[in-house]
Enzyme design. Structure first.
Site, PDB file in Angstrom:
ATOM      1  N   ARG A  71       8.441  -7.198   4.702  1.00  0.00           N
ATOM      2  CA  ARG A  71       8.802  -6.697   3.370  1.00  0.00           C
ATOM      3  C   ARG A  71      10.187  -6.052   3.374  1.00  0.00           C
ATOM      4  O   ARG A  71      10.964  -6.193   2.430  1.00  0.00           O
ATOM      5  CB  ARG A  71       7.742  -5.690   2.909  1.00  0.00           C
ATOM      6  CG  ARG A  71       7.918  -5.229   1.475  1.00  0.00           C
ATOM      7  CD  ARG A  71       6.712  -4.460   0.975  1.00  0.00           C
ATOM      8  NE  ARG A  71       6.920  -4.004  -0.382  1.00  0.00           N
ATOM      9  CZ  ARG A  71       6.844  -2.740  -0.781  1.00  0.00           C
ATOM     10  NH1 ARG A  71       6.541  -1.784   0.100  1.00  0.00           N
ATOM     11  NH2 ARG A  71       7.052  -2.411  -2.034  1.00  0.00           N
ATOM     12  N   GLY A  81      22.098  -8.631  -0.868  1.00  0.00           N
ATOM     13  CA  GLY A  81      22.266  -9.623   0.179  1.00  0.00           C
ATOM     14  C   GLY A  81      21.790  -9.039   1.491  1.00  0.00           C
ATOM     15  O   GLY A  81      21.517  -7.839   1.608  1.00  0.00           O
ATOM     16  N   THR A 105       7.880   2.597  -1.551  1.00  0.00           N
ATOM     17  CA  THR A 105       6.664   2.303  -0.783  1.00  0.00           C
ATOM     18  C   THR A 105       6.961   1.506   0.490  1.00  0.00           C
ATOM     19  O   THR A 105       6.032   1.112   1.199  1.00  0.00           O
ATOM     20  CB  THR A 105       5.653   1.525  -1.647  1.00  0.00           C
ATOM     21  OG1 THR A 105       6.293   0.369  -2.200  1.00  0.00           O
ATOM     22  CG2 THR A 105       5.124   2.395  -2.781  1.00  0.00           C
ATOM     23  N   HIS A 205       2.643 -12.383   0.990  1.00  0.00           N
ATOM     24  CA  HIS A 205       1.576 -11.462   0.595  1.00  0.00           C
ATOM     25  C   HIS A 205       0.256 -11.789   1.273  1.00  0.00           C
ATOM     26  O   HIS A 205      -0.754 -11.149   0.997  1.00  0.00           O
ATOM     27  CB  HIS A 205       1.394 -11.491  -0.932  1.00  0.00           C
ATOM     28  CG  HIS A 205       2.445 -10.726  -1.675  1.00  0.00           C
ATOM     29  ND1 HIS A 205       2.697 -10.904  -3.012  1.00  0.00           N
ATOM     30  CD2 HIS A 205       3.331  -9.785  -1.249  1.00  0.00           C
ATOM     31  CE1 HIS A 205       3.688 -10.100  -3.385  1.00  0.00           C
ATOM     32  NE2 HIS A 205       4.082  -9.416  -2.330  1.00  0.00           N
TER      33      HIS A 205
END
Length: 355
Positions: A71, A81, A105, A205
């Site tokens: 992530r 970028g 988060t 995910h």
């Protein structure tokens, strides 16, 4: 010794992954100017083994770190970028990208792992050899492999940026979890990413967690009719009311394994976010979801192509950017800190002489 063993282990895992997904190794988007495969082969031959060895141990102790590092790479590349600006701490005059709502988060463990890798690579390769942006890229690549996904070669040679993206820039570049597919395709289109890239990259995910506040509007005041009723009831156990400060897994089937079960979730109307579930109901993206749900190798092949493509967005190479000595501070700011430290030390010494 240990490092040679780690390098051999990485090669064995890469070979095994290549057998599972042989086409992934063959398909590569055009390389951005200044990037190359094997960039550190002469500069620091053990660089990739150092990263893999560290992450093999760290992810073995904390399986959630894999998703956190994947992530982190996404959130860095999608805004300014792939320049590691996401790692910069705030200064007296500029607010860090980390403080923008979509980035709050991001897990501290991911930032800590990058700092640890910075120190290890400096000891192995020397200062300012491997950039922080390449460390983020390698960490994301190895996290996919260590979570059960494909191994893939990545072009390296990125340099680090020294400027922040504004909060508005972060918000506009990272579509919210309640975005529809049209909005997502428009946002990715600006980065020269298409529908296949969108569906494949969303497949990240398949690992990780989400906060209730990212999807609870699909539960309250009434359940989104596109959501499976059993799944909604399951989510309400963790998120019993709006704005619950808790988390749940992204992929209910195999939450810690990088596989194609995310797409099976979507077919069963058990996608967590609006931006996820919408992929199964949009005419452009539904056939791609269906293909990936029944053919994991097709997902792996497209994910590799798309994530390598994403990893070359607006890269800094050659005379552009810098290689940060500390990933959280630009070299100019770090030099200023050192200069001020010297001034303070001299002042303290002078004061002690007077006293």
């Amino acid at each position: 010794g240990v490092r040679r063993f780690a390098a051999a282990g990485l090669l064995l895992l890469a070979a095994a992954a290549a057998l599972v997904c042989s086409s992934a190794a063959a398909r590569m988007p055009p390389l951005a100017k200044g990037l190359s495969l094997g960039y550190y082969d002469e500069r620091c031959p053990q660089a990739e083994a150092v990263v893999f060895e560290f992450l093999q141990d760290a992810i073995g102790k904390d399986v959630g770190l894999a998703a956190a590092l994947i992530r982190l790479h996404f959130h860095d590349c999608f805004v300014q970028g792939c320049d590691a600006s996401i790692l910069l701490d705030s200064t007296p005059t500029e607010k860090s990208e980390k403080l923008a709502p979509p980035n709050k988060t991001l897990r501290k463990s991911a930032f800590d792992a990058i700092d640890d890798l910075r120190d290890l690579l400096d000891r192995e390769c020397g200062d300012t050899v491997v950039s922080c942006s390449d460390i983020v890229t390698l960490a994301a690549r190895d996290s996919v492999l260590l979570a059960g996904g494909p191994w893939y070669d990545v072009p390296l040679g990125r340099h680090d940026g020294s400027s922040f993206a504004s909060e508005d820039a972060v918000l506009s570049a990272l579509p919210s979890p309640d975005s529809n597919v049209t909005t997502l395709l428009e946002a990715l289109g600006k980065l020269k990413l298409d529908a296949h890239d969108l569906v494949a990259l969303s497949g990240a995910h398949t690992v990780g967690i989400a906060h209730c506040t990212s999807f609870d509007k699909r539960l309250f005041p009434q359940v989104d009719p596109t959501m499976d009723k059993w799944f909604a009831g399951h989510l309400k156990v963790t998120c019993p009311v709006l704005n619950t400060n808790d988390t749940t897994v992204n992929d209910i089937r195999t939450p810690n394994t990088f596989d194609n079960k995310y797409y099976v979730d979507l077919q069963n109307r058990q996608g967590l976010f609006t931006s996820d579930q919408g992929l199964f109901f949009n005419a452009t993206t539904k056939p791609i979801v269906t293909k990936f749900a029944v053919d994991q190798s097709a997902f792996f092949d497209q994910y590799v192509y798309s994530v390598v493509k994403m990893g070359m967005i607006e890269v800094l190479t050659g005379s552009q950017g810098q290689i940060r000595k500390r990933c959280s501070v630009s070299n100019a700011a770090a030099a200023g800190d050192r200069a001020w430290s010297v001034v303070e030390t001299v002042a303290e010494a002078a004061e002690s002489l007077v006293l």
